[in-house]
Each structure stands twice: as structure tokens, then as C-alpha cells.
Design a protein around this motif. Structure first.
Motif, PDB file in Angstrom:
ATOM      1  N   ARG A 131     -27.288  -3.160 -17.902  1.00 13.89           N
ATOM      2  CA  ARG A 131     -27.299  -2.492 -19.202  1.00 13.89           C
ATOM      3  C   ARG A 131     -27.439  -3.538 -20.303  1.00 13.89           C
ATOM      4  NH1 ARG A 131     -22.615  -0.772 -20.504  1.00 13.89           N
ATOM      5  NH2 ARG A 131     -21.415  -1.691 -18.783  1.00 13.89           N
ATOM      6  N   PHE A 132     -28.408  -3.344 -21.175  1.00  9.43           N
ATOM      7  CA  PHE A 132     -28.647  -4.256 -22.284  1.00  9.43           C
ATOM      8  C   PHE A 132     -28.012  -3.677 -23.547  1.00  9.43           C
ATOM      9  CE2 PHE A 132     -31.518  -5.483 -19.109  1.00  9.43           C
ATOM     10  CZ  PHE A 132     -32.014  -6.752 -19.384  1.00  9.43           C
ATOM     11  N   VAL A 133     -27.045  -4.369 -24.092  1.00 10.85           N
ATOM     12  CA  VAL A 133     -26.331  -3.924 -25.282  1.00 10.85           C
ATOM     13  C   VAL A 133     -26.547  -4.959 -26.380  1.00 10.85           C
ATOM     14  CG1 VAL A 133     -24.105  -3.269 -26.261  1.00 10.85           C
ATOM     15  CG2 VAL A 133     -24.603  -2.764 -23.859  1.00 10.85           C
ATOM     16  N   GLY A 134     -27.218  -4.560 -27.433  1.00  8.94           N
ATOM     17  CA  GLY A 134     -27.489  -5.475 -28.544  1.00  8.94           C
ATOM     18  C   GLY A 134     -28.763  -5.072 -29.257  1.00  8.94           C
ATOM     19  N   VAL A 135     -28.840  -5.365 -30.525  1.00  5.59           N
ATOM     20  CA  VAL A 135     -30.007  -5.005 -31.317  1.00  5.59           C
ATOM     21  C   VAL A 135     -31.218  -5.808 -30.845  1.00  5.59           C
ATOM     22  CG1 VAL A 135     -30.996  -4.940 -33.639  1.00  5.59           C
ATOM     23  CG2 VAL A 135     -28.566  -4.448 -33.301  1.00  5.59           C
ATOM     24  N   GLY A 136     -32.264  -5.117 -30.438  1.00  2.31           N
ATOM     25  CA  GLY A 136     -33.487  -5.774 -29.993  1.00  2.31           C
ATOM     26  C   GLY A 136     -33.473  -6.230 -28.552  1.00  2.31           C
ATOM     27  N   LEU A 148     -37.799 -10.305 -20.339  1.00  2.00           N
ATOM     28  CA  LEU A 148     -36.585 -10.045 -21.106  1.00  2.00           C
ATOM     29  C   LEU A 148     -36.777 -10.503 -22.543  1.00  2.00           C
ATOM     30  CD1 LEU A 148     -33.980 -11.475 -18.546  1.00  2.00           C
ATOM     31  CD2 LEU A 148     -34.843  -9.135 -18.679  1.00  2.00           C
ATOM     32  N   ARG A 149     -36.373  -9.660 -23.470  1.00  2.00           N
ATOM     33  CA  ARG A 149     -36.369 -10.018 -24.894  1.00  2.00           C
ATOM     34  C   ARG A 149     -34.932  -9.888 -25.385  1.00  2.00           C
ATOM     35  NH1 ARG A 149     -41.195  -8.011 -23.535  1.00  2.00           N
ATOM     36  NH2 ARG A 149     -43.052  -8.981 -24.449  1.00  2.00           N
ATOM     37  N   LEU A 150     -34.336 -11.059 -25.614  1.00  2.00           N
ATOM     38  CA  LEU A 150     -32.896 -11.118 -25.880  1.00  2.00           C
ATOM     39  C   LEU A 150     -32.574 -11.850 -27.179  1.00  2.00           C
ATOM     40  CD1 LEU A 150     -31.813 -12.038 -22.240  1.00  2.00           C
ATOM     41  CD2 LEU A 150     -31.711  -9.787 -23.300  1.00  2.00           C
ATOM     42  N   GLY A 151     -33.502 -11.831 -28.113  1.00  2.00           N
ATOM     43  CA  GLY A 151     -33.243 -12.465 -29.399  1.00  2.00           C
ATOM     44  C   GLY A 151     -33.676 -13.904 -29.488  1.00  2.00           C
ATOM     45  N   VAL A 191     -30.037 -12.671 -14.016  1.00  2.00           N
ATOM     46  CA  VAL A 191     -30.487 -12.006 -15.248  1.00  2.00           C
ATOM     47  C   VAL A 191     -29.366 -12.012 -16.281  1.00  2.00           C
ATOM     48  CG1 VAL A 191     -31.322  -9.844 -16.231  1.00  2.00           C
ATOM     49  CG2 VAL A 191     -32.124 -10.567 -13.975  1.00  2.00           C
ATOM     50  N   ARG A 192     -28.159 -11.749 -15.842  1.00  2.00           N
ATOM     51  CA  ARG A 192     -27.010 -11.705 -16.749  1.00  2.00           C
ATOM     52  C   ARG A 192     -26.743 -13.058 -17.389  1.00  2.00           C
ATOM     53  NH1 ARG A 192     -21.520 -12.741 -16.331  1.00  2.00           N
ATOM     54  NH2 ARG A 192     -20.098 -11.308 -17.426  1.00  2.00           N
ATOM     55  N   GLU A 193     -27.076 -14.158 -16.701  1.00  2.00           N
ATOM     56  CA  GLU A 193     -26.837 -15.496 -17.226  1.00  2.00           C
ATOM     57  C   GLU A 193     -27.554 -15.739 -18.558  1.00  2.00           C
ATOM     58  OE1 GLU A 193     -25.175 -18.380 -16.432  1.00  2.00           O
ATOM     59  OE2 GLU A 193     -23.979 -17.197 -15.043  1.00  2.00           O
ATOM     60  N   TRP A 194     -28.661 -15.041 -18.791  1.00  2.00           N
ATOM     61  CA  TRP A 194     -29.421 -15.260 -20.016  1.00  2.00           C
ATOM     62  C   TRP A 194     -28.693 -14.730 -21.244  1.00  2.00           C
ATOM     63  CZ3 TRP A 194     -33.212 -18.579 -20.398  1.00  2.00           C
ATOM     64  CH2 TRP A 194     -33.958 -18.910 -19.262  1.00  2.00           C
ATOM     65  N   LYS A 195     -27.827 -13.770 -21.069  1.00  2.00           N
ATOM     66  CA  LYS A 195     -27.070 -13.255 -22.216  1.00  2.00           C
ATOM     67  C   LYS A 195     -25.778 -12.624 -21.701  1.00  2.00           C
ATOM     68  CE  LYS A 195     -28.556 -13.315 -25.871  1.00  2.00           C
ATOM     69  NZ  LYS A 195     -28.449 -14.274 -27.011  1.00  2.00           N
ATOM     70  N   LYS A 203     -21.661  -7.575 -27.102  1.00  2.00           N
ATOM     71  CA  LYS A 203     -23.088  -7.514 -26.833  1.00  2.00           C
ATOM     72  C   LYS A 203     -23.410  -8.380 -25.624  1.00  2.00           C
ATOM     73  CE  LYS A 203     -24.412  -6.856 -31.682  1.00  2.00           C
ATOM     74  NZ  LYS A 203     -25.204  -7.411 -32.804  1.00  2.00           N
ATOM     75  N   GLY A 204     -24.505  -8.062 -24.980  1.00  2.00           N
ATOM     76  CA  GLY A 204     -24.924  -8.843 -23.830  1.00  2.00           C
ATOM     77  C   GLY A 204     -25.491  -7.960 -22.735  1.00  2.00           C
ATOM     78  N   ILE A 205     -25.578  -8.536 -21.532  1.00  2.00           N
ATOM     79  CA  ILE A 205     -26.082  -7.809 -20.361  1.00  2.00           C
ATOM     80  C   ILE A 205     -24.903  -7.498 -19.445  1.00  2.00           C
ATOM     81  CG2 ILE A 205     -27.651  -7.888 -18.394  1.00  2.00           C
ATOM     82  CD1 ILE A 205     -29.344  -9.898 -19.902  1.00  2.00           C
TER      83      ILE A 205
END
Length: 220
Positions: A131-136, A148-151, A191-195, A203-205
Motif C-alpha cells: 500500500r502506497f500512502v503519501g501524496v504523489g 515507482l514514483r515516490l517523490g 520495494v518497501r526499502e525505497w520508502k 507515509k510510506g509503503i
């Protein structure tokens, strides 16, 4: 009859040792049989698990075949497997040569758990939801890779490991499925390591039903 582990525990009264008592312990996981239906075929092959890695030269191979595919795992030389059938169900039991030896005692329950994971993997499979939680924050499949687009200033492109299926039903959800539980969880963790989820804005993954306790920021 399942082996029983015993240890002696001293009894104390008012700081003085009076006697010792014996407490019996069993390997609750290792002693449980692994049950499977007729659509699964388990074969213990008497050949090295790997022909190139010296760590596996003295380990045999267990092959599990099911509707979703085939899994193989290494069996320690001190582990013995027993196959039996009860009605429409087949089962395999795990035992070790010397239950008092620490290494064998450790691998008893571990081997049983790994065999069970193989059976579940070739019949039902394993899955993880990100689950991706965060703006953008969003994800997409581009040319067979996970983008992945994580800011960050640039998108992150990740290669999908062989044996896994990755889908993105909505931009903020990533579904990972496969026969190997370790491989599914490992890719989800990468994947989670990126955010990683952070506790202040939450916010995060997040993986599956993961939650994080919210922290208050510094107050002036």
C-alpha cells in the motif's frame, strides 16, 4: 513415538537448592505431519541439491509438484522422511537421527515448516499487498518492470524476479504473488526499502496490514 526433550531445572527455596525436577519438552512443530491431497506429489530424490555449491553436496533433494508448479528444497543428511496415506489424504512426517544434538533439534521444526510452505506454494501460492500512502506516491508496470514514483527526482525501475507475478490494479496498490514465500516477502521488503513508513506523517509503503504508531512532532 515422538522423541522427547528433557532438561533438569533446580528447585530453590529461600535461596537454597533443595532438589532438581525434570521438565519434558517436545518439538511441537517438527512432530506434526504435513498433510497434502492427491494433486500434490512429493518425491525424495537421493541426489545432491546442488552440483556446483559445496554447501549442498551432502544434502539430498525434495521435489514437490502441484497444480501451480514445482518446488525443490534441500534435506539435511540427518533428517529422515516418512510417507504414509490415511484415506484420501497423504502425509509426510519429519524425524532426526539424534534429537539431543542442538543442530538437529533446530532443523527438525525448520524442515517441517519449509516442506509445508512448499506444499502450500504449489497448491495455493503466496501473496503480499503493498500500500502506497503519501501524496504523489504511485506505482505502475512499464515494459515488464515495476516503476515507482515516490517523490524522488526520477522514477525507480525494479526488475521482477523470475517466479513472481506482479500486478498494479490501482496506482497505490501492488500485488505480488508466487510459489516461494521467501521470494515473495523478500521482493516486497526490497520495494518497501525505497520508502519506509515514517511515524510522524504515517507515509510510506506498507506491506499487507502493517501499521505504525503515530508520533507527535516536537512542540515549541
Amino acid at each position: 513415538m515422538n522423541p522427547v526433550f528433557c532438561r533438569r531445572i533446580p528447585a530453590y527455596v529461600s535461596g537454597r537448592q533443595l532438589s532438581t525436577t525434570t521438565v519434558q519438552r517436545m518439538s511441537h512443530i517438527g512432530s506434526l505431519p504435513v498433510k497434502y491431497t492427491g494433486e500434490v506429489k512429493i518425491t525424495h530424490i537421493n541426489k545432491p541439491f546442488s552440483q556446483t555449491d559445496s554447501r549442498f553436496f551432502n544434502k539430498t533433494t525434495l521435489e514437490v509438484v502441484g497444480p501451480l508448479g514445482t518446488r525443490q528444497m534441500a534435506i539435511e543428511p540427518f533428517v529422515t522422511l516418512g510417507f504414509s496415506q490415511q484415506g484420501d489424504e497423504n502425509q509426510v512426517t519429519v524425524n532426526v537421527n539424534d534429537s539431543q544434538e542442538k543442530r538437529q533439534r533446530q532443523m527438525w521444526g525448520t524442515t517441517r515448516a519449509l516442506i509445508n510452505n512448499c506444499v502450500v506454494g504449489v497448491t495455493e501460492g503466496f501473496s503480499a499487498t503493498l500500500r502506497f500512502v503519501g501524496v504523489g506516491y504511485r506505482a505502475a508496470m512499464e515494459d515488464g518492470r515495476l516503476a515507482l514514483r515516490l517523490g524522488y527526482s526520477h522514477p525507480i525501475s525494479m526488475e521482477i524476479p523470475v517466479g513472481l507475478k506482479v500486478s498494479v490494479p490501482v496506482p497505490t496498490r501492488v500485488l505480488i504473488s508466487g510459489m516461494d514465500l521467501q521470494q515473495v516477502k523478500l521482493f516486497a521488503a526490497k520495494v518497501r526499502e525505497w520508502k519506509k513508513p515514517e511515524p510522524y506523517n504515517q507515509k510510506g509503503i506498507f506491506i499487507n496490514d502493517e501499521t505504525i504508531r503515530k508520533k507527535d512532532g516536537k512542540k515549541k
